[in-house]
Design an enzyme around this catalytic site. Structure first.
Site, PDB file in Angstrom:
ATOM      1  N   SER A  61       0.823  -1.213   0.000  1.00 48.66           N
ATOM      2  CA  SER A  61       0.000   0.000   0.000  1.00 48.66           C
ATOM      3  C   SER A  61       0.854   1.259   0.000  1.00 48.66           C
ATOM      4  O   SER A  61       1.985   1.276   0.503  1.00 48.66           O
ATOM      5  CB  SER A  61      -0.900   0.022   1.237  1.00 48.66           C
ATOM      6  OG  SER A  61      -1.716  -1.118   1.269  1.00 48.66           O
TER       7      SER A  61
HETATM    8  N1  SAH Z   1      -0.664  -4.639   3.745  1.00 57.08           N
HETATM    9  C1  SAH Z   1      -0.098  -5.249   2.571  1.00 57.08           C
HETATM   10  C2  SAH Z   1      -1.133  -5.294   1.483  1.00 57.08           C
HETATM   11  C3  SAH Z   1      -0.886  -6.376   0.511  1.00 57.08           C
HETATM   12  S1  SAH Z   1      -2.118  -6.480  -0.744  1.00 57.08           S
HETATM   13  C4  SAH Z   1       1.122  -4.462   2.126  1.00 57.08           C
HETATM   14  O1  SAH Z   1       1.092  -3.233   2.232  1.00 57.08           O
HETATM   15  O2  SAH Z   1       2.069  -5.066   1.637  1.00 57.08           O
HETATM   16  C5  SAH Z   1      -3.365  -7.437   0.054  1.00 57.08           C
HETATM   17  C6  SAH Z   1      -2.990  -8.837   0.428  1.00 57.08           C
HETATM   18  O3  SAH Z   1      -4.183  -9.479   0.905  1.00 57.08           O
HETATM   19  C7  SAH Z   1      -2.496  -9.694  -0.718  1.00 57.08           C
HETATM   20  O4  SAH Z   1      -1.206 -10.160  -0.403  1.00 57.08           O
HETATM   21  C8  SAH Z   1      -3.506 -10.834  -0.818  1.00 57.08           C
HETATM   22  O5  SAH Z   1      -2.934 -12.080  -1.144  1.00 57.08           O
HETATM   23  C9  SAH Z   1      -4.080 -10.851   0.592  1.00 57.08           C
HETATM   24  N2  SAH Z   1      -5.415 -11.455   0.739  1.00 57.08           N
HETATM   25  C10 SAH Z   1      -6.500 -11.337  -0.046  1.00 57.08           C
HETATM   26  N3  SAH Z   1      -7.542 -12.047   0.476  1.00 57.08           N
HETATM   27  C11 SAH Z   1      -7.095 -12.622   1.625  1.00 57.08           C
HETATM   28  C12 SAH Z   1      -7.674 -13.470   2.624  1.00 57.08           C
HETATM   29  N4  SAH Z   1      -8.951 -13.857   2.562  1.00 57.08           N
HETATM   30  N5  SAH Z   1      -6.923 -13.848   3.680  1.00 57.08           N
HETATM   31  C13 SAH Z   1      -5.618 -13.453   3.766  1.00 57.08           C
HETATM   32  N6  SAH Z   1      -5.009 -12.661   2.852  1.00 57.08           N
HETATM   33  C14 SAH Z   1      -5.729 -12.246   1.801  1.00 57.08           C
END
Ligand code: SAH
Length: 217
Positions: A61
């Protein structure tokens, strides 16, 4: 490139300038090296005002969004926090410095494994990670509930009951809610009598939350 100078400039120009004022959040973002959470090819852009690819079609993000969501959780250092969507682990690291214990779930194994390495290299041992990579695994972490704060860093079609059920009285949930491409940041507070109070913040754009109360993979 001097990462420490870039980090100060990021906090000043992107975070403070847009109104985030929680001192603990600002200190945490000054301290945690964001560049170690991105792929090497993107290290020089790690402090830019933007989300960046982290592989597996996912993104880290934008720094301002990390700051805003962290501030919305209103943490004082005593909390048990749940994060859904570990991704790079950068938001996880910020939470680890703001709360007592962090539980973070990720559905893509290679991302979780890389995040674990980064968190360990910073000696953030108050974080437990879980890989939810089986089809249909429920969103959340029922065995560890209730949580004082829950943050979802992927966009959901609506606020999942399964998560508000895992909030402690007085707990806060921050989650992007909307379509699979555009959302609004929503904060839900669980009052002591169990009632849920909801308020909306800014528009945002997250990758989709996958699962039963999210989107299909
Ligand atoms: N806070 C992270 C955001 C990563 S993007 C950062 O800044 O790096 C969002 C992430 O949510 C992705 O890696 C995706 O694989 C994960 N995601 C999506 N659905 C999910 C679920 N049901 N449970 C766990 N992770 C999930």
């Amino acid at each position: 490139m001097n990462f420490s100078i870039a980090r100060k400039k990021m906090v000043h120009d992107q975070v403070i300038a847009r109104g985030v004022s929680d001192r603990r959040v600002l200190d945490s973002m000054l301290h945690i090296p964001r560049h170690i959470f991105v792929q090497e090819a993107f290290a020089a852009q790690a402090y830019s005002d933007t989300a960046l690819p982290i592989g597996e079609k996912q993104t880290i993000s934008q720094p301002y969004i990390v700051a805003l969501m962290s501030e919305m959780l209103a943490l004082n250092g005593t909390e048990k926090v749940l994060e859904i969507g570990t991704g790079s682990g950068y938001q996880t690291a910020i939470l680890a410095t703001l709360a007592e214990r962090v539980f973070s779930a990720e559905r893509i194994r290679p991302l979780a494994l890389r995040a674990r390495k980064c968190l360990d290299s910073l000696k953030l041992f108050n974080v437990q990670l879980r890989i939810n990579d089986t089809e249909g695994s429920p969103i959340g972490w029922e065995e560890e509930a209730p949580f004082d704060a829950i943050i979802v860093t992927a966009g959901a079609p609506s606020v999942p009951d399964i998560l508000t059920d895992q909030l402690a009285p007085g707990g806060r949930l921050v989650i992007p809610v909307g379509s699979d491409t555009d959302q609004q940041l929503v904060k839900v507070i669980k009052r002591d009598n169990g009632e849920l109070e909801r308020c909306a913040s800014i528009d945002c754009r997250f990758v989709p939350l996958i699962g039963k109360q999210g989107w299909r993979a």
